[in-house]
Write an enzyme that holds these catalytic residues in place. Structure first.
Site, PDB file in Angstrom:
ATOM      1  N   SER A  11      -4.927   0.041  -5.067  1.00  0.00           N
ATOM      2  CA  SER A  11      -5.739   1.700  -4.549  1.00  0.00           C
ATOM      3  C   SER A  11      -6.572   2.220  -5.916  1.00  0.00           C
ATOM      4  O   SER A  11      -6.806   2.845  -5.821  1.00  0.00           O
ATOM      5  CB  SER A  11      -4.119   2.789  -4.748  1.00  0.00           C
ATOM      6  OG  SER A  11      -3.875   3.237  -5.901  1.00  0.00           O
ATOM      7  N   TYR A  42      -3.773   5.994  -2.455  1.00  0.00           N
ATOM      8  CA  TYR A  42      -3.295   5.400  -1.332  1.00  0.00           C
ATOM      9  C   TYR A  42      -1.923   6.124  -0.543  1.00  0.00           C
ATOM     10  O   TYR A  42      -1.885   6.391   1.200  1.00  0.00           O
ATOM     11  CB  TYR A  42      -2.635   4.267  -0.638  1.00  0.00           C
ATOM     12  CG  TYR A  42      -4.486   3.102  -1.212  1.00  0.00           C
ATOM     13  CD1 TYR A  42      -5.142   3.565  -1.712  1.00  0.00           C
ATOM     14  CD2 TYR A  42      -3.698   1.534  -0.356  1.00  0.00           C
ATOM     15  CE1 TYR A  42      -6.221   3.194  -0.751  1.00  0.00           C
ATOM     16  CE2 TYR A  42      -5.288   0.873  -1.119  1.00  0.00           C
ATOM     17  CZ  TYR A  42      -5.948   0.859  -1.068  1.00  0.00           C
ATOM     18  OH  TYR A  42      -7.370   0.495  -1.731  1.00  0.00           O
ATOM     19  N   CYS A  73       0.437  -3.297  -4.899  1.00  0.00           N
ATOM     20  CA  CYS A  73       0.510  -2.061  -5.160  1.00  0.00           C
ATOM     21  C   CYS A  73       1.637  -1.948  -3.912  1.00  0.00           C
ATOM     22  O   CYS A  73       1.379  -2.602  -2.507  1.00  0.00           O
ATOM     23  CB  CYS A  73      -1.264  -1.146  -4.593  1.00  0.00           C
ATOM     24  SG  CYS A  73      -0.886   0.446  -3.284  1.00  0.00           S
ATOM     25  N   ASN A  74       2.653  -1.092  -4.165  1.00  0.00           N
ATOM     26  CA  ASN A  74       3.899  -0.993  -3.721  1.00  0.00           C
ATOM     27  C   ASN A  74       3.932   0.152  -1.902  1.00  0.00           C
ATOM     28  O   ASN A  74       4.305  -0.567  -1.095  1.00  0.00           O
ATOM     29  CB  ASN A  74       4.879  -0.294  -3.760  1.00  0.00           C
ATOM     30  CG  ASN A  74       5.300  -0.409  -5.176  1.00  0.00           C
ATOM     31  OD1 ASN A  74       6.768  -1.329  -5.636  1.00  0.00           O
ATOM     32  ND2 ASN A  74       4.661  -0.568  -6.936  1.00  0.00           N
ATOM     33  N   THR A  75       2.314   0.930  -1.858  1.00  0.00           N
ATOM     34  CA  THR A  75       2.478   1.105  -0.804  1.00  0.00           C
ATOM     35  C   THR A  75       1.776   0.708   0.073  1.00  0.00           C
ATOM     36  O   THR A  75       2.232   0.294   1.219  1.00  0.00           O
ATOM     37  CB  THR A  75       1.240   3.031  -1.292  1.00  0.00           C
ATOM     38  OG1 THR A  75       1.560   3.547  -2.447  1.00  0.00           O
ATOM     39  CG2 THR A  75       1.255   4.143   0.002  1.00  0.00           C
ATOM     40  N   CYS A 183       5.828   2.130  -8.538  1.00  0.00           N
ATOM     41  CA  CYS A 183       4.922   2.185  -8.123  1.00  0.00           C
ATOM     42  C   CYS A 183       3.866   1.957  -9.091  1.00  0.00           C
ATOM     43  O   CYS A 183       4.925   2.232 -10.101  1.00  0.00           O
ATOM     44  CB  CYS A 183       3.852   3.771  -7.518  1.00  0.00           C
ATOM     45  SG  CYS A 183       2.572   4.398  -8.022  1.00  0.00           S
ATOM     46  N   THR A 184       3.270   1.277  -9.018  1.00  0.00           N
ATOM     47  CA  THR A 184       2.534   0.002 -10.191  1.00  0.00           C
ATOM     48  C   THR A 184       1.932   1.351 -11.049  1.00  0.00           C
ATOM     49  O   THR A 184       1.487   0.316 -12.082  1.00  0.00           O
ATOM     50  CB  THR A 184       1.761  -0.829  -9.346  1.00  0.00           C
ATOM     51  OG1 THR A 184       0.385  -0.626  -9.426  1.00  0.00           O
ATOM     52  CG2 THR A 184       2.897  -1.899  -8.655  1.00  0.00           C
ATOM     53  N   HIS A 185       1.386   2.174 -10.417  1.00  0.00           N
ATOM     54  CA  HIS A 185       0.851   3.096 -11.627  1.00  0.00           C
ATOM     55  C   HIS A 185       2.337   3.232 -13.035  1.00  0.00           C
ATOM     56  O   HIS A 185       1.658   3.590 -14.276  1.00  0.00           O
ATOM     57  CB  HIS A 185       0.009   4.322 -11.080  1.00  0.00           C
ATOM     58  CG  HIS A 185      -1.060   4.087 -10.820  1.00  0.00           C
ATOM     59  ND1 HIS A 185      -0.942   3.126  -9.294  1.00  0.00           N
ATOM     60  CD2 HIS A 185      -2.315   4.840 -11.341  1.00  0.00           C
ATOM     61  CE1 HIS A 185      -3.124   3.119  -9.456  1.00  0.00           C
ATOM     62  NE2 HIS A 185      -3.284   4.168 -10.058  1.00  0.00           N
TER      63      HIS A 185
END
Ligand code: DGL
Length: 259
Positions: A11, A42, A73-75, A183-185
């Protein structure tokens, strides 16, 4: 065939934490990274909206001749991966919060999970939690505002410190010994998290596992790039190029692309 790039999308800028792991393990692979920052976060969108954005990203990467897609992206993974796999025939790898290793290894029988609303409310997340963590305490926390702060270049800000303090306190209160970054952030928050959490808390994410899985799947499909030369790495964003570039330590060119 094997020289075709691996396509990676998120995202926004966070999936570069996954790109780093893939690049560490497979430096000779060509990669294309797409940051859909114009549509971040997202995590607050509906399953349908997340799915449609994910389809758009995959279609773009397939047009660029990618041989495999990593949903960094986990979401997007927890909401859209099965539909993506139904719709596209190339291999697609996703990322999910690392609940299993945390649940299996916790000594205090309490773990924390920080992720987006979209991930924590997904069916896939509930299935995994029920399967591996039904007999321990799981403190889930939506990382409200974190993605927005990172996307606007405020990674090391006072605002970030104060939201993190607020989200971590209920986890510290029940004596978690694992914090799962869903979350990859969030791997970019590591210095702050280490500072704010008690020393005994281990912080884990799924980045290395995703990189290993990427290698396994490339091998299985005979798609590994056999060259010894370093790969060609391309980075595109439909948001701020300077934010993406700074998370890559300003070592790579970043192009604006309206995709
Ligand atoms: N990096 C995305 C993830 O792993 C962030 C989702 C968002 O944009 O809210 O979930």
């Amino acid at each position: 065939m094997s020289k075709q790039p691996i396509g990676i999308f998120d995202s926004g800028v966070g999936g570069t934490s996954i790109w780093r792991e893939i690049n560490n393990l497979l430096p000779n692979e060509n990669t294309i990274y797409l940051a859909d920052s114009a549509n971040a976060p997202y995590g607050l969108k509906t399953k349908e909206a997340i799915t449609n954005l994910s389809i758009k990203n995959v279609e773009h990467l397939i047009k660029q001749d990618c041989k495999l897609i990593v949903v960094a992206c986990n979401t997007a993974t927890t909401n859209a991966i099965s539909l993506l796999r139904d719709q596209f025939s190339i291999p697609i790898i996703g990322i999910e919060p690392a609940i299993k290793p945390a649940a299996l290894n916790t000594q205090t029988k309490a773990i924390g999970i920080l992720a987006t609303k979209g991930t924590l409310s997904s069916e896939l997340f509930h299935k995994t939690t029920d399967l591996f963590a039904s007999n321990i305490k799981v403190v889930e926390r939506i990382g409200e505002g974190i993605v927005e702060l990172i996307e606007s270049g405020q990674l090391q800000s006072e605002a970030m410190r104060s939201v993190l303090k607020r989200y971590l306190q209920p986890m510290i209160d029940v004596n978690i010994d694992y914090l799962v970054l869903g979350c990859t952030h969030y791997p970019y928050l590591m210095p702050l998290l280490i500072e704010l959490l008690p020393n005994h808390v281990k912080i884990i994410d799924s980045g290395q596992a995703v990189a290993r899985q990427t290698k396994v799947i490339l091998e299985k499909h005979d798609l590994l790039n056999s060259t010894v030369a370093k790969g060609d790495y391309q980075f595109f964003t439909n948001g701020k190029t300077e934010v993406l570039a700074s998370l890559l330590d300003n070592k790579f060119d970043v192009e604006y692309l309206n995709f």
